[in-house]
Design a protein around this motif. Structure first.
Motif, PDB file in Angstrom:
ATOM      1  N   ARG A  83       0.901  -1.268  -0.072  1.00 34.79           N
ATOM      2  CA  ARG A  83      -0.164   0.090  -0.024  1.00 34.79           C
ATOM      3  C   ARG A  83       0.909   1.317   0.019  1.00 34.79           C
ATOM      4  O   ARG A  83       0.481   2.319  -0.741  1.00 34.79           O
ATOM      5  CB  ARG A  83      -0.973   0.169   1.090  1.00 34.79           C
ATOM      6  N   GLU A  84       1.988   1.176   0.830  1.00 35.85           N
ATOM      7  CA  GLU A  84       2.628   2.402   0.867  1.00 35.85           C
ATOM      8  C   GLU A  84       3.878   2.510   0.218  1.00 35.85           C
ATOM      9  O   GLU A  84       4.698   3.387   0.325  1.00 35.85           O
ATOM     10  CB  GLU A  84       2.983   2.806   2.509  1.00 35.85           C
ATOM     11  N   THR A  85       4.063   1.765  -0.986  1.00 35.55           N
ATOM     12  CA  THR A  85       5.115   1.664  -1.803  1.00 35.55           C
ATOM     13  C   THR A  85       5.053   2.594  -3.011  1.00 35.55           C
ATOM     14  O   THR A  85       3.926   3.045  -3.399  1.00 35.55           O
ATOM     15  CB  THR A  85       5.562   0.074  -2.262  1.00 35.55           C
ATOM     16  N   PRO A  86       6.156   3.027  -3.599  1.00 37.05           N
ATOM     17  CA  PRO A  86       6.038   4.130  -4.666  1.00 37.05           C
ATOM     18  C   PRO A  86       5.630   3.188  -5.999  1.00 37.05           C
ATOM     19  O   PRO A  86       5.564   4.149  -6.977  1.00 37.05           O
ATOM     20  CB  PRO A  86       7.220   4.535  -4.809  1.00 37.05           C
ATOM     21  N   TYR A  87       5.614   1.893  -6.068  1.00 31.86           N
ATOM     22  CA  TYR A  87       5.238   1.182  -6.958  1.00 31.86           C
ATOM     23  C   TYR A  87       3.917   0.871  -7.482  1.00 31.86           C
ATOM     24  O   TYR A  87       3.052   1.062  -6.362  1.00 31.86           O
ATOM     25  CB  TYR A  87       5.993  -0.018  -7.078  1.00 31.86           C
ATOM     26  N   ARG A  88       3.368   0.561  -8.607  1.00 26.80           N
ATOM     27  CA  ARG A  88       1.950   0.217  -9.075  1.00 26.80           C
ATOM     28  C   ARG A  88       1.980  -1.397  -9.176  1.00 26.80           C
ATOM     29  O   ARG A  88       3.002  -1.660  -9.789  1.00 26.80           O
ATOM     30  CB  ARG A  88       1.243   0.989 -10.062  1.00 26.80           C
ATOM     31  N   PHE A  89       0.929  -2.076  -8.725  1.00 28.57           N
ATOM     32  CA  PHE A  89       1.045  -3.499  -8.978  1.00 28.57           C
ATOM     33  C   PHE A  89      -0.199  -3.841  -9.645  1.00 28.57           C
ATOM     34  O   PHE A  89      -1.475  -3.525  -9.283  1.00 28.57           O
ATOM     35  CB  PHE A  89       0.997  -4.021  -7.488  1.00 28.57           C
ATOM     36  N   VAL A  90      -0.055  -5.229 -10.435  1.00 30.35           N
ATOM     37  CA  VAL A  90      -1.002  -5.838 -10.734  1.00 30.35           C
ATOM     38  C   VAL A  90      -1.094  -7.120  -9.961  1.00 30.35           C
ATOM     39  O   VAL A  90      -0.046  -7.947 -10.184  1.00 30.35           O
ATOM     40  CB  VAL A  90      -1.062  -6.377 -12.409  1.00 30.35           C
ATOM     41  N   VAL A  91      -2.054  -7.212  -9.328  1.00 28.60           N
ATOM     42  CA  VAL A  91      -1.967  -8.613  -8.634  1.00 28.60           C
ATOM     43  C   VAL A  91      -2.990  -9.734  -9.329  1.00 28.60           C
ATOM     44  O   VAL A  91      -3.985  -9.440  -9.655  1.00 28.60           O
ATOM     45  CB  VAL A  91      -2.604  -8.663  -7.242  1.00 28.60           C
TER      46      VAL A  91
ATOM     47  N   VAL B  76     -12.271  -6.829  -0.765  1.00 31.92           N
ATOM     48  CA  VAL B  76     -11.027  -6.072  -1.053  1.00 31.92           C
ATOM     49  C   VAL B  76     -11.193  -5.225  -2.366  1.00 31.92           C
ATOM     50  O   VAL B  76     -10.835  -4.297  -2.611  1.00 31.92           O
ATOM     51  CB  VAL B  76      -9.594  -7.035  -1.529  1.00 31.92           C
ATOM     52  N   LEU B  77     -11.868  -6.125  -3.435  1.00 28.45           N
ATOM     53  CA  LEU B  77     -12.166  -5.228  -4.588  1.00 28.45           C
ATOM     54  C   LEU B  77     -12.830  -4.229  -4.425  1.00 28.45           C
ATOM     55  O   LEU B  77     -12.677  -3.087  -5.075  1.00 28.45           O
ATOM     56  CB  LEU B  77     -12.889  -6.421  -5.651  1.00 28.45           C
ATOM     57  N   GLU B  78     -14.103  -4.204  -3.798  1.00 23.35           N
ATOM     58  CA  GLU B  78     -14.920  -3.234  -3.618  1.00 23.35           C
ATOM     59  C   GLU B  78     -15.545  -3.426  -2.010  1.00 23.35           C
ATOM     60  O   GLU B  78     -16.140  -4.536  -1.887  1.00 23.35           O
ATOM     61  CB  GLU B  78     -15.942  -2.798  -4.842  1.00 23.35           C
TER      62      GLU B  78
ATOM     63  N   GLY C 275     -10.556  -1.090   1.389  1.00 27.34           N
ATOM     64  CA  GLY C 275     -10.846  -1.362  -0.100  1.00 27.34           C
ATOM     65  C   GLY C 275      -9.229  -1.875  -0.731  1.00 27.34           C
ATOM     66  O   GLY C 275      -8.405  -1.873   0.026  1.00 27.34           O
ATOM     67  N   ARG C 276      -9.445  -1.689  -1.986  1.00 31.41           N
ATOM     68  CA  ARG C 276      -8.268  -1.788  -3.012  1.00 31.41           C
ATOM     69  C   ARG C 276      -7.480  -0.538  -2.846  1.00 31.41           C
ATOM     70  O   ARG C 276      -7.809   0.480  -3.045  1.00 31.41           O
ATOM     71  CB  ARG C 276      -8.573  -2.042  -4.010  1.00 31.41           C
ATOM     72  N   PRO C 277      -6.157  -0.605  -2.514  1.00 31.09           N
ATOM     73  CA  PRO C 277      -5.346   0.636  -2.491  1.00 31.09           C
ATOM     74  C   PRO C 277      -5.326   1.157  -3.961  1.00 31.09           C
ATOM     75  O   PRO C 277      -5.273   0.239  -5.009  1.00 31.09           O
ATOM     76  CB  PRO C 277      -3.803  -0.021  -2.199  1.00 31.09           C
TER      77      PRO C 277
ATOM     78  N   ASP D 289     -19.402  -9.046 -10.560  1.00 31.32           N
ATOM     79  CA  ASP D 289     -19.671  -7.795 -10.766  1.00 31.32           C
ATOM     80  C   ASP D 289     -18.581  -6.631 -10.315  1.00 31.32           C
ATOM     81  O   ASP D 289     -18.407  -5.603 -10.462  1.00 31.32           O
ATOM     82  CB  ASP D 289     -20.804  -7.377 -10.093  1.00 31.32           C
ATOM     83  N   ARG D 290     -17.601  -7.166  -9.455  1.00 35.02           N
ATOM     84  CA  ARG D 290     -16.517  -6.485  -8.867  1.00 35.02           C
ATOM     85  C   ARG D 290     -15.550  -6.197  -9.839  1.00 35.02           C
ATOM     86  O   ARG D 290     -14.700  -5.335  -9.745  1.00 35.02           O
ATOM     87  CB  ARG D 290     -15.907  -7.113  -7.634  1.00 35.02           C
ATOM     88  N   PHE D 291     -15.479  -6.913 -10.926  1.00 32.76           N
ATOM     89  CA  PHE D 291     -14.579  -6.806 -12.189  1.00 32.76           C
ATOM     90  C   PHE D 291     -15.030  -5.792 -13.052  1.00 32.76           C
ATOM     91  O   PHE D 291     -16.189  -6.103 -13.728  1.00 32.76           O
ATOM     92  CB  PHE D 291     -14.192  -8.081 -12.503  1.00 32.76           C
TER      93      PHE D 291
END
Length: 300
Positions: A150-158, A178-180, A185-187, A229-231
């Motif tokens: 959450r607090e890192t400077p990178y962006r992630f695809v899980v 996590v999704l909604e 929720g999702r960072p 539906d969260r996707f």
């Protein structure tokens, strides 16, 4: 104890001191070691270990080049565009890739990640997009993974491959939160991609069980299937035609220098598909591995 007796002193008894030291040492061993610091510069792909929790770097990702993924051009463009927008810090959607087996769902996720990282260079101030694979059985540990990144400077695809839930499984509720819908929720630096053979991820038996046992079957079924539906993106993969299958075969054959006798390859590839009862990218790749082995060529 009489007035003339003195209280026992444990400090003066070496055996008591040794026993206390052994107890203290045993208790220290029960305390879990602090997690090792995560080196996000070690690789662009990681596997999440829920037991630690920890991110294990993957320096050589098992992926197929984007140019070799045939018959899914529209899906390829949609997912790649969505991934690139996210990497640039723009709004993007979680994606569910569902449908026929062996048609390149997980291959497309990994290829899109590599393609975006290849186009967006550090010279433009771009930090590489990170891909994290989480195993289906660790889905209930998603909040721990979110806390790690959450607090890192990178962006992630899980990414979760072959995601599905059966009748006794309640982990899907953790994923929904996590999704909604959850408090945190999702960072904003995390996007979730999943592949599944099922459009609604949940098994038919799971849904039918709700119809038969719930007080209000309609509401119970809606609660179950609302996970998908969260996707924001639903990308459907369907069994390919004979022409698409042969395009996959010859795409691999040309890439690896195997396509010398095209008539023989076509005949063999069609027979290979018939014996396996399916035409798909996976079937095409399995035939190419067999062909390369017979020709004495190393591919990979």
């Amino acid at each position: 104890m009489t007035s003339t007796e003195k209280p026992m002193s444990f400090a003066a008894d070496p055996r008591s001191t040794e026993a206390l030291e052994r107890i203290a040492a045993a208790l220290e061993k029960l305390v879990p070691a602090p997690p090792a610091p995560i080196d996000l510069d070690a690789a662009d792909a990681f596997v999440f270990s829920a037991s630690a929790p920890h991110l294990q770097p993957v320096r050589q990702v098992n992926r197929v080049d984007m140019a070799l993924l045939r018959g899914i051009d529209r899906l390829r463009d949609i997912l790649t565009d969505n991934t690139e927008r996210f990497a640039k810090g723009l709004p993007a959607n979680n994606a569910l890739l569902w449908g026929a087996r062996g048609m390149g769902k997980s291959s497309l996720v990994k290829a899109a990640h590599a393609s975006v990282n290849g186009r967006l260079t550090p010279a433009n101030g771009f930090r590489p997009l990170k891909l994290i694979e989480i195993h289906r059985e660790d889905i209930d540990s998603l909040p721990a993974l979110m806390a790690l990144v959450r607090e890192t400077p990178y962006r992630f695809v899980v990414f979760c491959d072959d995601l599905s839930f059966d009748a006794a499984d309640t982990n899907y509720k953790s994923l929904k939160a996590v999704l909604e819908g959850g408090i945190e929720g999702r960072p904003p630096n995390v996007l979730f991609y999943a592949t599944s053979n099922r459009r609604h991820i949940l098994s038919r038996d799971m849904v039918e069980n709700e119809r038969g046992t719930a007080i209000n079957p309609g509401e119970a079924v809606e609660e179950k299937v609302s996970l998908s539906d969260r996707f924001g993106l639903w990308l459907g993969f369907h069994a390919c035609s004979q022409a698409d299958y042969l395009a996959m075969v010859f795409g691999y054959a040309d890439h690896f220098g195997l396509a010398k006798d095209r008539e023989a390859i076509e005949r063999e590839a069609l027979e290979w598909a018939i014996t396996r009862g399916a035409r798909s990218g996976r079937t095409a790749w399995q035939y190419i591995q067999d062909l390369a082995g017979r020709l004495g060529k190393v591919i990979g």
